[in-house]
Design an enzyme around this catalytic site. Sequence first.
Site, PDB file in Angstrom:
ATOM      1  N   CYS A 357      -6.267  -9.216  15.559  1.00 44.67           N
ATOM      2  CA  CYS A 357      -6.358  -8.056  14.569  1.00 44.67           C
ATOM      3  C   CYS A 357      -7.370  -7.136  14.966  1.00 44.67           C
ATOM      4  O   CYS A 357      -7.121  -5.721  14.846  1.00 44.67           O
ATOM      5  CB  CYS A 357      -6.276  -8.645  13.361  1.00 44.67           C
ATOM      6  SG  CYS A 357      -8.239  -9.318  13.073  1.00 44.67           S
ATOM      7  N   HIS A 424     -10.127 -10.128   8.348  1.00 47.95           N
ATOM      8  CA  HIS A 424      -8.791  -9.314   8.855  1.00 47.95           C
ATOM      9  C   HIS A 424      -9.274  -7.928   8.938  1.00 47.95           C
ATOM     10  O   HIS A 424      -9.914  -7.145   8.167  1.00 47.95           O
ATOM     11  CB  HIS A 424      -7.443  -9.860   8.080  1.00 47.95           C
ATOM     12  CG  HIS A 424      -6.301  -8.557   8.522  1.00 47.95           C
ATOM     13  ND1 HIS A 424      -5.824  -8.865   9.834  1.00 47.95           N
ATOM     14  CD2 HIS A 424      -5.543  -7.983   8.140  1.00 47.95           C
ATOM     15  CE1 HIS A 424      -4.918  -8.182  10.108  1.00 47.95           C
ATOM     16  NE2 HIS A 424      -4.525  -7.616   8.948  1.00 47.95           N
ATOM     17  N   ASP A 447      -1.666  -0.865   9.098  1.00 43.76           N
ATOM     18  CA  ASP A 447      -2.132  -2.088   9.881  1.00 43.76           C
ATOM     19  C   ASP A 447      -1.279  -2.662  11.005  1.00 43.76           C
ATOM     20  O   ASP A 447       0.376  -2.857  10.795  1.00 43.76           O
ATOM     21  CB  ASP A 447      -2.162  -3.241   8.861  1.00 43.76           C
ATOM     22  CG  ASP A 447      -2.691  -4.425   9.197  1.00 43.76           C
ATOM     23  OD1 ASP A 447      -2.930  -4.912  10.530  1.00 43.76           O
ATOM     24  OD2 ASP A 447      -2.903  -5.479   8.481  1.00 43.76           O
ATOM     25  N   GLU A 546     -14.983  -7.026  -8.819  1.00 43.88           N
ATOM     26  CA  GLU A 546     -14.640  -8.127  -9.107  1.00 43.88           C
ATOM     27  C   GLU A 546     -14.911  -8.845 -10.540  1.00 43.88           C
ATOM     28  O   GLU A 546     -16.333  -8.804 -10.836  1.00 43.88           O
ATOM     29  CB  GLU A 546     -14.935  -9.131  -8.054  1.00 43.88           C
ATOM     30  CG  GLU A 546     -14.283 -10.538  -7.985  1.00 43.88           C
ATOM     31  CD  GLU A 546     -12.939 -10.226  -7.508  1.00 43.88           C
ATOM     32  OE1 GLU A 546     -11.886 -10.472  -8.235  1.00 43.88           O
ATOM     33  OE2 GLU A 546     -12.642  -9.928  -6.321  1.00 43.88           O
ATOM     34  N   GLU A 551     -10.381  -4.909 -13.048  1.00 48.85           N
ATOM     35  CA  GLU A 551      -9.824  -5.705 -11.942  1.00 48.85           C
ATOM     36  C   GLU A 551      -8.917  -6.613 -12.326  1.00 48.85           C
ATOM     37  O   GLU A 551      -7.868  -6.743 -11.745  1.00 48.85           O
ATOM     38  CB  GLU A 551     -10.994  -6.582 -11.314  1.00 48.85           C
ATOM     39  CG  GLU A 551     -10.446  -7.275  -9.930  1.00 48.85           C
ATOM     40  CD  GLU A 551     -10.115  -8.749 -10.473  1.00 48.85           C
ATOM     41  OE1 GLU A 551      -9.401  -9.208  -9.478  1.00 48.85           O
ATOM     42  OE2 GLU A 551     -10.573  -9.122 -11.470  1.00 48.85           O
TER      43      GLU A 551
END
Length: 791
Positions: A357, A424, A447, A546, A551
């Site tokens: 990646c 990632h 991506d 978070e 959220e």
Amino acid sequence: MAWVGSLSALVLVQTSVTSGRSLGIGKMSFFNTFENFLDNLTDRFRSDLELNRREDREIEVENERNDTANEVDSLTTAPKVVAVDFQAKPNAVNHFCDKYEIVERQQSAIVLRRGGSFTIEVEFNQELELKKTHSVKLYFNFGQRPSAAKGTQAALQVSGKKLFDKNHEEWDVRVDGQNGKKVSLEIQIPTDAPVGVWNPAVEVSLRKSSDSERHLLRSDTHIYILFNPWNKHDGTYLPDEEKRDEYVLADVGKIWVGNYPYPHGRPWVFGQFDDAVLPASVLLLERSGIAPESRGDPIRVSRAISKMVNSNDDNGVIVGRWDGKYEDGKSPSSWSGSIKIMEEYIRSKRPVRYGQCWVFAGVVNTVCRALGLPSRVVSNFASAHDTNVSLTIDEYVDEKGDEIDSSYRGVTPGGLYDSIWNFHVWNDVWMTRPDLPQGYSGWQVIDATPQETSDGSFQCGPASHEAIRRGQMEFKYDVPFVLAEVNADVVHWQKDDTAQDGFKKLTTNKRSVGRQVLTKKVGPIDNSGYSNADKEDITLEYKPQEGTTAERVTLLTAARRTRAARHAFRLMSQEVDDVEFTVEDLERVPIGEGFTVTLNCKNVSEAKRTVSVVMTSTSMYYTGAPAYPIKRREGEIVLEVGETKSMTMDVTYGDYYEKLVEHAMIKNLAICTVAETSYAWVGDDAMEIQKPDIKIEILSEAVAGQPLALRISFTNPLPITLRRCKLEVDGPGLLRPKTIEIGNVGPNDLMVHEMKVFPKKPKHCTVVVTFNSSQLYNLSGSTQVTINPAE
């Protein structure tokens, strides 16, 4: 010797044919060799022919100069175009394109940005009267079938006007000056012009002449037109100068890898100004299938880049591989930058082996910046790979609390192929989004790592940050996939034949995905890989804080829009929360040292609790996939009311060293089952074994035109000899990527390698070095050096 070998092969095959024997493999081998030979010969002839034609044209121009020098200028003489000077260097400076090496190294290339203007000087065989007697036209063609209606062809009449009078979306030309037979022209490029190579031509005639008396000069000059983040009318406009310097012009950066909460930066040479990169980037667009008239749209171009950098669909740049078997290619960890990859792709005419990646993201960043798209590399730690758009990562245990893996053949609520990658890496690109409601422009995710298909191809994005933050799954492109990567819930299921779908929902972990999203901060690179000085935390650009109401609302809003998510979010957890468990986080463990895994248990119930524990330590790939078991311990803990106890497992260097794979990551797992309540709890701690940084020292004064001495060193942390050692050294503007084989490095010895490089011109450069051996790999380091002008 090559000719002798070829003739021998030919004679052998001919003999076989004459004698009537079966050709078999020999025949196939011959024709394969012969086809390769013809391909190579054709390529050589084409190159030689282009060189010869260029020399012929230079002779022709010189002859025309000599011929016309003796002519008496007359209005009755047929006008001709003698030469065109595209003034590549001064135009490149005005367009912030002077760093592109092809401007310096090629006579037939000019690099510009759309929305700007550039000047050319055209020499004719006589002095022209543009407003009365002569007609001059400029042509600019793009693609195989240029069309004015589609915006891929421009025909500009030089009227003699001194000022532009057309808007920014149109081509225009004005006369900048005239000196005898030479006319200076300034050309305006539309702000929405397709990006890539344009081919110019100049035509001159007498106003009253027939078409047969027109003289047209087609130039072999390639005009590269790029996106223009400096122009407010361009779809990539980025108003902040420091950000343009970072996200468009910086040719070296840092990619964050490792493990939360201890990531480290890996230096990466983007090298977008290298002479191989811009032609390769344009070639990718040509092969992408995007219509020429659509190559001015940053949305379509960035989506195509995400498709073309991987090789899964259309022989793109890089082959991905994650199983550690790289014998027929190059290990992903051995790359130090994109230049070698792009160069090999052009030379070999096939995808380069291998990447993962961060390699895909590094090359995407190179291509984007080469084409003028502002871009940055983004790393997401604890990144979810949601395979069924459920917005959950589903993990399963059986009735005894043991993990169920992909070998299980029964039906599960959410499938068995979800995973959480330790990290990632993808890319953000900056653009307007006229296809979305107002407020969704700015950073967009693309991506290139081939994980899931989108519209039938392995591509992803552009997905608007704002759409991801708000959970708006319906907005293009691929918002659900990226949203899950940064904000999925982890749901634990236990086999239960009495429950719906045969599994009961045990617990939901709402904070274990998207622990931190990082990119390199605007500004200089910090040379220490484990330092945080150049790290920028952009987590809040992707999701609200978070655990906040905002959220949760984002995720639940998204869940309502996908059938696969409703099941997991609708069911209540079956957890009996009367024993608290934690696995202690381990800080960095230097390679060569041991560590201890600690499980803490606290009984908060009103009765005694008996806990059976299975603790394991396993090496793993950075994708979260297990590699090799390292150690296992089983035991039982009896907890009285209010009591806290711990269980530990010691792991030595000897236990883990031979089990490590790339990135040296280890997952420590604890599975706990409470006998009295049948409650099962699963907890883990992923960690990375720390490797030493490479030290790079500048040993002499850095002056253009003079040799510059470097010393590269690190201490072998292992009690064994390192063999088959290689250094990769890269530094745009200082040296081309270079592989250096060095001798063995003894146990705990200091490795030192000294070398000289030869800087050509004053520049601020970054040197990047990586080290790999059979026993220790994926070491890196960088340093900056300013090359001063010669006195």
